[in-house]
Design a protein around this motif. Sequence first.
Motif, short mmCIF file in Angstrom:
data_model
loop_
_atom_site.label_atom_id
_atom_site.label_comp_id
_atom_site.label_asym_id
_atom_site.label_seq_id
_atom_site.Cartn_x
_atom_site.Cartn_y
_atom_site.Cartn_z
N ILE A 146 36.26 29.76 52.58
CA ILE A 146 35.60 30.38 51.43
C ILE A 146 35.46 31.88 51.64
O ILE A 146 35.75 32.67 50.73
N GLY A 147 35.08 32.29 52.83
CA GLY A 147 34.98 33.72 53.14
C GLY A 147 36.31 34.44 53.00
O GLY A 147 36.38 35.54 52.46
N LEU A 148 37.38 33.80 53.47
CA LEU A 148 38.71 34.39 53.36
C LEU A 148 39.16 34.50 51.91
O LEU A 148 39.77 35.49 51.51
N VAL A 149 38.87 33.47 51.11
CA VAL A 149 39.23 33.52 49.69
C VAL A 149 38.45 34.64 49.00
O VAL A 149 39.02 35.40 48.21
N GLN A 150 37.18 34.79 49.34
CA GLN A 150 36.39 35.88 48.75
C GLN A 150 36.95 37.24 49.16
O GLN A 150 37.02 38.16 48.34
N GLU A 151 37.37 37.35 50.41
CA GLU A 151 37.99 38.60 50.87
C GLU A 151 39.30 38.84 50.13
O GLU A 151 39.59 39.97 49.70
N ARG A 152 40.09 37.79 49.93
CA ARG A 152 41.35 37.92 49.20
C ARG A 152 41.09 38.35 47.76
O ARG A 152 41.84 39.16 47.19
N MET A 153 40.04 37.82 47.15
CA MET A 153 39.68 38.20 45.79
C MET A 153 39.37 39.70 45.70
O MET A 153 39.80 40.38 44.77
N ALA A 154 38.66 40.21 46.68
CA ALA A 154 38.30 41.64 46.69
C ALA A 154 39.54 42.51 46.86
O ALA A 154 39.70 43.53 46.17
N VAL A 155 40.45 42.12 47.76
CA VAL A 155 41.68 42.88 47.96
C VAL A 155 42.55 42.82 46.71
O VAL A 155 43.13 43.83 46.28
N SER A 156 42.61 41.65 46.09
CA SER A 156 43.38 41.50 44.86
C SER A 156 42.84 42.40 43.76
O SER A 156 43.61 42.99 42.99
N ALA A 157 41.52 42.51 43.68
CA ALA A 157 40.91 43.38 42.66
C ALA A 157 41.32 44.84 42.87
O ALA A 157 41.59 45.56 41.91
N VAL A 158 41.40 45.27 44.13
CA VAL A 158 41.84 46.64 44.43
C VAL A 158 43.27 46.83 43.96
O VAL A 158 43.61 47.85 43.33
N ILE A 159 44.13 45.86 44.23
CA ILE A 159 45.54 45.94 43.82
C ILE A 159 45.64 45.98 42.30
O ILE A 159 46.38 46.81 41.73
#
Length: 117
Positions: free
Chosen positions: A57-70
């Motif tokens: 869950i933490g990794l998915v949340q981190e991926r969501m944040a990076v995706s938002a930057v992209i």
Amino acid sequence: MTTTGMITGTTTAPAAGPARTSAGMTESERTGAHTDEAASLIAGARDRIDALDDRIIGLVQERMAVSAVIQDARIASGGRRVNLSREMEVLAHFRAALGKPGTSLAMTVLELCRGRV
């Protein structure tokens, strides 16, 4: 607490029985195991799975944040929010690593990271 025998009129203490969890279930009932040894093994493995789920869950949340930057950078430069060729790469990567169910997992991850298209 005591019980009274209906036929004989005797009074007996209830059996102690197996230890119960806070939910009122024995460890064997909670795990579905038929032995205390198996119940203990399952309970420990479930604790590990819970910890792994928290990390996922933490990794998915981190991926969501990076995706938002992209996405923000892409939109700011005049591009589209979603890059379909990149999404196809992600789908292929998950499918290659996890088989057909990996595709469904990737779709869920992509939806979480970019929203529905």
